[in-house]
Design a protein around this motif. Structure first.
Motif, PDB file in Angstrom:
ATOM      1  N   GLU A  26      41.560 -21.275 123.631  1.00  0.00           N
ATOM      2  CA  GLU A  26      42.735 -21.876 122.727  1.00  0.00           C
ATOM      3  C   GLU A  26      42.907 -21.410 121.594  1.00  0.00           C
ATOM      4  O   GLU A  26      43.981 -20.808 121.129  1.00  0.00           O
ATOM      5  CB  GLU A  26      42.387 -23.308 122.885  1.00  0.00           C
ATOM      6  CG  GLU A  26      43.655 -24.000 122.080  1.00  0.00           C
ATOM      7  CD  GLU A  26      43.816 -25.576 122.688  1.00  0.00           C
ATOM      8  OE1 GLU A  26      43.206 -25.969 123.434  1.00  0.00           O
ATOM      9  OE2 GLU A  26      44.996 -25.857 122.411  1.00  0.00           O
ATOM     10  N   ASP A  27      41.662 -21.208 120.763  1.00  0.00           N
ATOM     11  CA  ASP A  27      41.938 -20.601 119.463  1.00  0.00           C
ATOM     12  C   ASP A  27      42.258 -19.010 119.436  1.00  0.00           C
ATOM     13  O   ASP A  27      43.108 -18.454 118.690  1.00  0.00           O
ATOM     14  CB  ASP A  27      40.419 -20.616 118.586  1.00  0.00           C
ATOM     15  CG  ASP A  27      40.450 -22.173 118.170  1.00  0.00           C
ATOM     16  OD1 ASP A  27      41.283 -22.889 118.104  1.00  0.00           O
ATOM     17  OD2 ASP A  27      39.060 -22.357 117.851  1.00  0.00           O
ATOM     18  N   ALA A  29      44.035 -17.762 121.859  1.00  0.00           N
ATOM     19  CA  ALA A  29      45.452 -17.750 122.367  1.00  0.00           C
ATOM     20  C   ALA A  29      46.459 -17.985 120.956  1.00  0.00           C
ATOM     21  O   ALA A  29      47.377 -17.356 120.875  1.00  0.00           O
ATOM     22  CB  ALA A  29      45.781 -18.913 123.447  1.00  0.00           C
ATOM     23  N   ASP A  30      46.106 -18.842 120.284  1.00  0.00           N
ATOM     24  CA  ASP A  30      46.905 -19.122 119.094  1.00  0.00           C
ATOM     25  C   ASP A  30      46.708 -18.077 118.138  1.00  0.00           C
ATOM     26  O   ASP A  30      47.850 -17.568 117.867  1.00  0.00           O
ATOM     27  CB  ASP A  30      46.141 -20.489 118.371  1.00  0.00           C
ATOM     28  CG  ASP A  30      46.407 -21.688 118.825  1.00  0.00           C
ATOM     29  OD1 ASP A  30      47.298 -21.676 119.791  1.00  0.00           O
ATOM     30  OD2 ASP A  30      45.671 -22.512 118.376  1.00  0.00           O
ATOM     31  N   ALA A  31      45.575 -17.132 118.016  1.00  0.00           N
ATOM     32  CA  ALA A  31      45.579 -16.111 117.298  1.00  0.00           C
ATOM     33  C   ALA A  31      46.468 -14.977 117.677  1.00  0.00           C
ATOM     34  O   ALA A  31      47.198 -14.202 116.817  1.00  0.00           O
ATOM     35  CB  ALA A  31      44.117 -15.429 117.260  1.00  0.00           C
ATOM     36  N   GLY A  33      49.147 -15.513 119.660  1.00  0.00           N
ATOM     37  CA  GLY A  33      50.546 -15.820 119.545  1.00  0.00           C
ATOM     38  C   GLY A  33      51.062 -16.119 120.912  1.00  0.00           C
ATOM     39  O   GLY A  33      52.340 -16.113 121.227  1.00  0.00           O
ATOM     40  N   HIS A  35      50.513 -18.815 124.511  1.00  0.00           N
ATOM     41  CA  HIS A  35      49.902 -19.949 125.362  1.00  0.00           C
ATOM     42  C   HIS A  35      48.470 -19.887 125.525  1.00  0.00           C
ATOM     43  O   HIS A  35      48.224 -18.883 126.323  1.00  0.00           O
ATOM     44  CB  HIS A  35      50.863 -20.476 126.314  1.00  0.00           C
ATOM     45  CG  HIS A  35      50.564 -22.133 126.685  1.00  0.00           C
ATOM     46  ND1 HIS A  35      49.859 -22.359 127.418  1.00  0.00           N
ATOM     47  CD2 HIS A  35      50.937 -23.180 126.036  1.00  0.00           C
ATOM     48  CE1 HIS A  35      49.772 -23.621 127.694  1.00  0.00           C
ATOM     49  NE2 HIS A  35      50.637 -24.166 126.667  1.00  0.00           N
ATOM     50  N   ARG A  36      47.609 -20.970 125.698  1.00  0.00           N
ATOM     51  CA  ARG A  36      46.301 -20.940 126.122  1.00  0.00           C
ATOM     52  C   ARG A  36      46.227 -20.399 127.839  1.00  0.00           C
ATOM     53  O   ARG A  36      45.341 -19.833 128.118  1.00  0.00           O
ATOM     54  CB  ARG A  36      45.635 -22.012 125.703  1.00  0.00           C
ATOM     55  CG  ARG A  36      45.748 -23.355 126.603  1.00  0.00           C
ATOM     56  CD  ARG A  36      45.238 -24.544 126.240  1.00  0.00           C
ATOM     57  NE  ARG A  36      45.802 -25.731 126.700  1.00  0.00           N
ATOM     58  CZ  ARG A  36      45.666 -25.958 127.836  1.00  0.00           C
ATOM     59  NH1 ARG A  36      45.329 -25.498 128.895  1.00  0.00           N
ATOM     60  NH2 ARG A  36      46.645 -27.139 128.217  1.00  0.00           N
ATOM     61  N   ARG A  60      48.645  -8.962 117.036  1.00  0.00           N
ATOM     62  CA  ARG A  60      48.190 -10.194 116.284  1.00  0.00           C
ATOM     63  C   ARG A  60      46.570 -10.195 116.438  1.00  0.00           C
ATOM     64  O   ARG A  60      46.103 -11.331 115.553  1.00  0.00           O
ATOM     65  CB  ARG A  60      48.877 -11.363 117.502  1.00  0.00           C
ATOM     66  CG  ARG A  60      50.171 -11.640 117.470  1.00  0.00           C
ATOM     67  CD  ARG A  60      50.962 -12.028 116.061  1.00  0.00           C
ATOM     68  NE  ARG A  60      50.167 -13.487 115.754  1.00  0.00           N
ATOM     69  CZ  ARG A  60      51.014 -14.381 115.998  1.00  0.00           C
ATOM     70  NH1 ARG A  60      52.155 -14.531 116.601  1.00  0.00           N
ATOM     71  NH2 ARG A  60      50.525 -15.904 115.790  1.00  0.00           N
TER      72      ARG A  60
END
Lengths: 72, 72
Positions: A26-27, A29-31, A33, A35-36, A60
């Motif tokens: 999840e982190d 994926a956030d980094a 940009g 979705h997980r 990213r």
């Protein structure tokens, strides 16, 4: 080379980078940009990403997009 | 690396291969299994091709897909 090999290479390299950074999917994926669930699919080599998509994710997370495809 | 660089690399390498083989865009497109207008867009670096699409084109023209992305 078999069809799908490139996306599988990308997946295994993304996973290795995430694990080396000690991040959850999840982190990471956030980094990146995305979705997980998409990152999960990428890591499993299931996503037929475009060249621009690959560049965006690589940018990213701060890696050269070619490093996601080719051995050093 | 700027976004779009990968597809521009692919384009310039495809064009170089076609020219080295002495083929028209139309004949090269036929060999690659794509429409000539799509091949024209690929050669100009305008097409955001997927990894599988790249593998398919490379397979059809008999080159390693990584050779379309990376310098020898």
């Amino acid at each position: 080379m078999m069809e799908g090999d490139l996306q599988r290479r990308v997946g295994s390299r993304l996973r290795a980078i995430r694990v080396a950074r000690g991040l959850s999917q999840e982190d990471f994926a956030d980094a990146a940009g995305v979705h997980r669930t998409y990152m999960g699919g990428l890591e499993r080599g299931e996503r037929n990403i475009t060249l621009r998509g690959l560049e965006r994710v690589a940018e990213r997370i701060g890696v050269d997009p070619l490093k996601l495809l080719v051995d050093d």
